[in-house]
Every structure is written in C-alpha cells, then in structure tokens.
Design a protein around this motif. Structure first.
Motif: not given
Ligand SMILES: Cc1cc2nc3c(=O)[nH]c(=O)nc-3n(C[C@H](O)[C@H](O)[C@H](O)COP(=O)(O)OP(=O)(O)OC[C@H]3O[C@@H](n4cnc5c(N)ncnc54)[C@H](O)[C@@H]3O)c2cc1C
Length: 343
Positions: A74, A76, A81, A83, A181, A183, A328
C-alpha cells in the motif's frame, strides 16, 4: 604443478546473499568456505519484507523462516491510499535475525565452512584466487553495500551525488495490516512491515541529516499508530544506498548482492535480486564461464534497476507529490510494477 586450492568457492561476507550463494554452491556439489568478520546471528537495517519470489527461492534451498504473511503493498500519503494485493502466493515479513539464523543453519547443515575474518588483499593466478587466508578456485564477493573487495578488484564507480540513507527500528505494536505500507512525506518514505505477532518494523528512507524521529513527524498517521508503542529494537542505519560498479567479474572474482551495485531500498526487492544473482553466479562458475555472469547479472537485475531508478527519479523531482495519486489512478500500472519486482 599449480597450487591446490583449499576449496572450490570462497565467499566473502556471510550476510543473506553470501549464505545463499554458499548454499547454492553446495547444492551444485562445490566445496565452500565463507569468510565473515562478525560472529553469531547478524542484524542489519532492512525493511524485512520478503517478496513472494524471495520466499519461493528460500523454500527451494530448504530455508523456511517464520514471519508474518504479506499480501501486497500500500502507498499512503495523507488521506490518499493506493494498494495492490499479490496475484499469486504472498510474501513474508521476517526479522533479519530470523532470516540470518535460518540461512546460517541451512548452510551449516550442507557443510559450508565458516572462517572468522575479513577478506582483504585478493591475489589471483591463472587457476586460483586467495584472500582472507583461504585459497579457492573462485571468489564470490558478497561483502555488502560498502564492499572493499569490489574496490580492491577495481570494479567500483562514483556513486553519484544524491545520497540517501536507511534507518530502521521495530515497535512493539500489533500489526494493523497484512500489507507492506510505504508512507510518503515531503522529504522521506517510511516502509512499514509486519514482522511478527506484536511487532512491526519501520524503515525510514531519507536524505542525509534527517533523523528517524524527525522523519516520523512527517507521517502523522503513522506516528499516531506508533504513539505510545515501545521501541522493540535499537536504531540501525545503512547507506549511502546508491552504489555503482563498472563490471561484476574480474578474473576469478564475481560481485554478488549489494556488493555488485545497489539503486535504493524504495522498492523492497533487494533480497530477491541478490538471491537471483547468487544463483546466476554459481551457475556461471559451475560451468567454468565466469563472464557469462555479466550477461545474467544484467538480465536478473534489469526490471529492478529500471523500475527503482524510475521511481526514485520521480521521488526526487517535483513529480513526487503525484506518485501516490498516480498509483491510485492507474492501478493496472501500479500492480504491474509491483508484480515485476515481486517475482
Ligand atoms: C533501509 C533498507 C531497507 C531495505 N528493505 C528491504 C526489504 O524490505 N526487502 C528486501 O528484500 N531488501 C531490502 N533491503 C535490501 C537488503 O537489505 C539488501 O539487499 C541485503 O541485505 C543484501 O545482502 P548482502 O548479503 O548482499 O549484504 P549484507 O547484508 O550487507 O551482508 C554483507 C556481509 O559482508 C560482511 N563483510 C563486509 N566486509 C567484509 C569483508 N571485507 N570480508 C568479509 N566479509 C565482509 C558484513 O559483515 C556482512 O555480514 C533494504 C535495505 C535497506 C538499507
């Protein structure tokens, strides 16, 4: 009469790629000694996400570390977000100590000899190569990002100006996701990997000078998750990450793993690529054609080099803010890139 070497293969460096190379060489019927200065189980700053391809390769070697199943990635950034879940089998989040212990045990089981020391002063003849007090037919240099063997062989290149570093710490907190994740803040990325019940690893990738705690401030959602959690390991660092080489083979010596060049930890496939190199290097020396490794090295690293360099270039440009929205908006492209890196 030419001198008789002590072993077929001398492996410089007993990190994961050195151990994997040794295992692969033993399975190919070659005698192997690893020279490594550190004793016991070795830790290192790492995101600790094993891609599905890495898990499959370990299983082929008979290595089954325990860890936390990882279903995908994912990205972020604030409230944004994107994924992607792996199409086939999953990956694993595995503490470095666990991975190193499992690889070491398998290498010992296969009869790999371990010599305490540092490889230095490599000397080659037409039929042998000697270093670290061991003579061999071949040397696999697996001595990591700052490989001194690479320098001794004259295979090092200027690394480039834009330096980045990695900092890693574990936290005692229940994993909140089965994804790795990533970030994104203005200045850094934080790579969060579930590695076990009650433990997550956080690896921050950042330019020089930005400390771990200062970088975390740039990820308020992540900082909130970790708020009050006790640190479960000491801080470890690695870098500069970018390392370049002018070739991977010099006579009877082959560079393998991070020692053979590294782009960045941003895409998390370092071990998969290092293991593929280990396999290619052993195939080349077992066939008596070390130069064949050069071609195979380019082949097995191509996707990782292209995708990581491309993403890194975007991350270091004004397009940085568009990376998560683009992932995304274009799930097919995001998924394609993750799958190319995963296997
Ligand atoms: C912050 C960060 C996050 C990462 N995240 C991931 C991830 O999530 N997934 C992934 O797959 N990869 C990840 N990577 C990449 C991965 O950690 C490396 O690709 C991997 O450690 C390479 O293994 P190696 O055996 O080549 O080198 P190393 O692990 O560095 O091992 C090298 C060994 O050589 C020894 N040595 C050094 N000099 C000598 C010498 N002269 N003689 C003998 N021995 C010597 C050292 O003591 C060491 O044990 C990450 C890397 C970083 C920095």
């Amino acid at each position: 009469m030419p001198p008789v070497p002590d072993v077929d293969v001398l492996v410089a460096g007993g990190g994961p790629v050195g151990l994997a190379s040794a295992i692969e060489a033993r399975l190919a019927g070659l005698s192997v000694a690893i020279v490594e200065p550190r004793s016991g189980v070795i830790d290192k700053a790492c995101g600790e996400g094993l891609m599905p391809g890495t898990v499959a390769e370990l299983a082929r070697w008979g290595v089954h570390p325990s860890g936390c199943r990882i279903a995908g990635f994912a990205y972020l950034q604030g409230v944004r977000r994107a994924e992607y879940r792996f199409a086939g089998g999953g990956g694993l989040g595995v503490r470095r100590l666990e991975l190193h212990g499992a690889l070491s045990a398998r290498a010992a089981e296969l009869g790999v000899e371990r010599v305490a020391g540092r490889v230095d002063g490599v000397v080659q003849s037409a039929t042998t190569i000697a270093a670290g007090g061991v003579s061999a037919r071949w040397l696999l240099a697996c001595d990591g990002l700052h490989s001194t063997v690479r320098r001794q062989l004259g295979l090092e290149r200027e690394p480039g100006r834009r330096r980045r570093f990695g900092l890693r710490r574990h936290f005692a907190v229940e994993p909140w996701t089965d994804l790795v994740e990533v970030h994104w803040s203005e200045a850094a990325e934080a790579y969060v990997t579930p590695v076990g019940e009650g433990t997550v690893g956080v690896a921050v990738l950042a330019p020089p000078g930005l400390g771990f705690d200062a970088a975390l401030v740039g990820f308020p959602e992540l900082a909130a998750r970790l708020s009050g959690a006790v640190a479960a390991s000491s801080l470890r660092g690695a870098g500069p990450l970018r390392q370049r080489t002018r070739g991977r083979v010099r006579g009877r010596a082959l560079l393998v793993g991070d020692a053979s060049g590294y782009v960045d930890a941003l895409t998390g496939e370092g071990l998969r690529v290092g293991f593929a190199q280990a396999r290619a290097a052993v195939a080349a020396i077992a066939g008596g054609e070390p130069q064949g490794y050069e071609r195979e090295w380019r082949r097995v690293t191509r996707d990782a080099r292209l995708i990581t360099q491309g993403l890194l270039a975007a991350a270091q440009s004004p397009a940085r803010r568009a990376i998560v929205p683009a992932a995304r908006a274009l799930p097919g492209v995001f998924g394609f890139a993750v799958e190319r890196l995963a296997r």
